[in-house]
Design a protein around this motif. Structure first.
Motif, PDB file in Angstrom:
ATOM      1  N   PRO A  45      44.816  45.270  31.812  1.00 59.71           N
ATOM      2  CA  PRO A  45      44.794  44.790  33.208  1.00 59.71           C
ATOM      3  C   PRO A  45      44.331  43.342  33.297  1.00 59.71           C
ATOM      4  O   PRO A  45      43.348  42.937  32.661  1.00 59.71           O
ATOM      5  CB  PRO A  45      43.796  45.740  33.875  1.00 59.71           C
ATOM      6  CG  PRO A  45      42.943  46.243  32.769  1.00 59.71           C
ATOM      7  CD  PRO A  45      43.809  46.322  31.562  1.00 59.71           C
ATOM      8  N   THR A  46      45.049  42.545  34.057  1.00 64.73           N
ATOM      9  CA  THR A  46      44.711  41.137  34.296  1.00 64.73           C
ATOM     10  C   THR A  46      44.965  40.810  35.764  1.00 64.73           C
ATOM     11  O   THR A  46      45.742  41.475  36.441  1.00 64.73           O
ATOM     12  CB  THR A  46      45.555  40.202  33.411  1.00 64.73           C
ATOM     13  OG1 THR A  46      46.951  40.469  33.638  1.00 64.73           O
ATOM     14  CG2 THR A  46      45.227  40.381  31.935  1.00 64.73           C
ATOM     15  N   GLY A  47      44.330  39.752  36.216  1.00 58.02           N
ATOM     16  CA  GLY A  47      44.552  39.278  37.583  1.00 58.02           C
ATOM     17  C   GLY A  47      43.963  40.173  38.645  1.00 58.02           C
ATOM     18  O   GLY A  47      44.558  40.323  39.715  1.00 58.02           O
ATOM     19  N   ARG A  48      42.796  40.759  38.364  1.00 58.25           N
ATOM     20  CA  ARG A  48      42.156  41.622  39.359  1.00 58.25           C
ATOM     21  C   ARG A  48      41.244  40.796  40.263  1.00 58.25           C
ATOM     22  O   ARG A  48      40.476  39.958  39.795  1.00 58.25           O
ATOM     23  CB  ARG A  48      41.347  42.716  38.661  1.00 58.25           C
ATOM     24  CG  ARG A  48      42.215  43.781  37.999  1.00 58.25           C
ATOM     25  CD  ARG A  48      41.359  44.822  37.303  1.00 58.25           C
ATOM     26  NE  ARG A  48      42.165  45.947  36.829  1.00 58.25           N
ATOM     27  CZ  ARG A  48      41.677  46.990  36.168  1.00 58.25           C
ATOM     28  NH1 ARG A  48      40.371  47.043  35.881  1.00 58.25           N
ATOM     29  NH2 ARG A  48      42.477  47.977  35.779  1.00 58.25           N
ATOM     30  N   LEU A  49      41.329  41.069  41.553  1.00 56.77           N
ATOM     31  CA  LEU A  49      40.482  40.382  42.521  1.00 56.77           C
ATOM     32  C   LEU A  49      39.250  41.205  42.860  1.00 56.77           C
ATOM     33  O   LEU A  49      38.118  40.706  42.811  1.00 56.77           O
ATOM     34  CB  LEU A  49      41.277  40.085  43.799  1.00 56.77           C
ATOM     35  CG  LEU A  49      40.505  39.398  44.944  1.00 56.77           C
ATOM     36  CD1 LEU A  49      40.024  38.025  44.496  1.00 56.77           C
ATOM     37  CD2 LEU A  49      41.386  39.281  46.185  1.00 56.77           C
ATOM     38  N   ALA A 118      47.540  44.112  37.523  1.00 52.85           N
ATOM     39  CA  ALA A 118      46.161  44.504  37.811  1.00 52.85           C
ATOM     40  C   ALA A 118      45.952  46.001  37.699  1.00 52.85           C
ATOM     41  O   ALA A 118      44.801  46.442  37.518  1.00 52.85           O
ATOM     42  CB  ALA A 118      45.781  44.030  39.213  1.00 52.85           C
ATOM     43  N   ASN A 119      47.017  46.790  37.805  1.00 52.33           N
ATOM     44  CA  ASN A 119      46.892  48.247  37.782  1.00 52.33           C
ATOM     45  C   ASN A 119      47.913  48.834  36.821  1.00 52.33           C
ATOM     46  O   ASN A 119      49.009  49.253  37.237  1.00 52.33           O
ATOM     47  CB  ASN A 119      47.106  48.829  39.194  1.00 52.33           C
ATOM     48  CG  ASN A 119      46.091  48.320  40.185  1.00 52.33           C
ATOM     49  OD1 ASN A 119      44.968  48.819  40.263  1.00 52.33           O
ATOM     50  ND2 ASN A 119      46.476  47.312  40.965  1.00 52.33           N
ATOM     51  N   PRO A 120      47.621  48.864  35.514  1.00 50.13           N
ATOM     52  CA  PRO A 120      48.556  49.487  34.558  1.00 50.13           C
ATOM     53  C   PRO A 120      48.726  50.976  34.863  1.00 50.13           C
ATOM     54  O   PRO A 120      47.762  51.669  35.189  1.00 50.13           O
ATOM     55  CB  PRO A 120      47.874  49.267  33.204  1.00 50.13           C
ATOM     56  CG  PRO A 120      46.935  48.124  33.428  1.00 50.13           C
ATOM     57  CD  PRO A 120      46.480  48.233  34.836  1.00 50.13           C
TER      58      PRO A 120
END
Length: 400
Positions: A45-49, A118-120
């Motif tokens: 997961p990447t780009g999580r706010l 952000a949500n695999p």
């Protein structure tokens, strides 16, 4: 050796062993953990706010994370109006709906890719619950993750709808790796090219809305108690200006009318400021009412007469005006201070009158001495070249 190995593998595959239900459950849990671990290895997961306070993913039960998305494309009023006209011209058939979806799919695709990154393991239902809650219909009961059950709306269930096709083509790409929705460099080059292709008059015409709004803002910031209707007049001009700046193609006639209105109001404000400066008035109600009557062009009685502050300043203004009018232009005369002082002493406070007016009022019986006394009036205007008389006479007609 190879043939024996093949036979051994086939025999191993044909062997079956029975196990209890508890062993099967433990094996399933371990397998799901292994699958999840394998899944995270290639799709981290990447780009999580931030973490959503209540929602979880439908398939894995992991918390739903809000993705970092790109900012929407900024557009001017004329661009929005052009887009609206294009949407209206497309019509209402199926082809038009597909064209609208394609025009709006750029931003949707970017948000879907950010959500997937952000949500695999997320599915379309997870995205719809966050992105378009109206298209998620709640059902009774809760699921295995402790959240309310539900299903997609009918329009999301249509086969090959734009949302499902876009979701299928979206890849887990965070926002900082995506192609920019708004390329500021390209848009700046387009704006510079547009301005360079215009003439100076056309560029000045483009500045008309901004300049007119700035002039009206400056005018509305003026607060004059002597002009109580100034805010209402400024609001009416603003309404007219909003109507003039709305269409894409400007109408210069409307701007000319607005400019004349602003010019007339600005002249009134300048007159009030000039009178306040010259007469040295304070903020008293008496001086404010005096200015209001004076601005209306009526005959006004000066408070305190010639002995008041306003009267004294007006007398000084007339005396200075007389001195300027009778100044000597000759260099020889200007050097003689005694002559100038004597002539300044002969200057009158007020200029010579252009005419003299007299009003004679009397109450006397007419037409005979025994008649009832009636009001009589005679107006006389004396000028250099003629005399004008106007009379108003009344008679007692009771005994005629």
């Amino acid at each position: 050796m190879e043939i024996d190995d093949v036979e051994e593998t086939e025999s191993e595959e044909e062997e079956f062993f029975e196990c209890s239900s508890e062993e099967m459950a433990s094996d399933e849990i371990s397998s799901t953990r292994q699958l999840k671990a394998k899944h995270l290895l290639w799709n981290k997961p990447t780009g999580r706010l931030a973490k959503h306070p209540s929602l979880r993913l439908n398939q894995t039960g992991d918390p739903l994370y809000l993705p970092i998305t790109q900012d929407p494309v900024p557009k001017t009023e004329d661009q929005l109006e052009e887009d609206a006209q294009v949407m209206m011209q497309l019509g209402t058939d199926k082809y038009a709906s597909e064209m609208r979806a394609r025009m709006m799919s750029a931003s949707l695709l970017s948000d879907m890719e950010s959500f997937k990154a952000a949500n695999p393991g997320a599915v379309l239902e997870d995205f719809i619950r966050w992105y378009s809650p109206r298209d998620w219909v709640d059902d009774d009961g809760i699921d295995e993750w402790g959240q309310g059950k539900g299903h997609l709306s009918p329009r999301m269930m249509i086969p090959d709808n734009p949302w499902s096709t876009t979701w299928a083509s979206a890849q887990p790409v965070p926002a900082h790796r995506q192609k920019r929705l708004f390329d500021d460099t390209r848009e700046a080059e387009k704006a510079l090219h547009y301005l360079s292709s215009k003439r100076i008059g056309q560029v000045a015409q483009l500045l008309l809305p901004s300049l007119t709004h700035a002039a009206l803002h400056t005018l509305s910031s003026q607060k004059q108690e002597a002009l109580p209707s100034l805010p209402d007049v400024a609001q009416s001009i603003l309404n007219k200006l909003q109507f003039a700046t709305k269409p894409i193609h400007q109408k210069l006639q409307l701007y000319e009318e607005i400019t004349r209105d602003i010019e007339s109001v600005e002249a009134l404000v300048a007159q009030v400021n000039s009178l306040q400066h010259k007469l040295g008035g304070n903020d008293s109600k008496e001086f404010t009412s005096f200015l209001i009557q004076l601005m209306r062009g009526k005959e006004v009685s000066v408070p305190g007469g010639s002995r008041g502050d306003i009267g004294a300043r007006m007398t000084t203004m007339f005396r200075d005006a007389q001195k300027v009018a009778h100044m000597m232009t000759s260099a020889s005369n200007t050097n003689n201070d005694a002559t100038n002082a004597a002539r300044d002493g002969r200057h009158k406070t007020f200029p010579e009158p252009s005419c003299k007016e007299f009003i004679l009022r009397a109450i006397m019986p007419r037409p005979s001495p025994a008649s009832t006394p009636q009001p009589q009036r005679l107006y006389a205007c004396l000028k250099r070249d003629h005399i004008r008389l106007a009379g108003f006479f009344s008679e007692d007609t009771t005994f005629m």
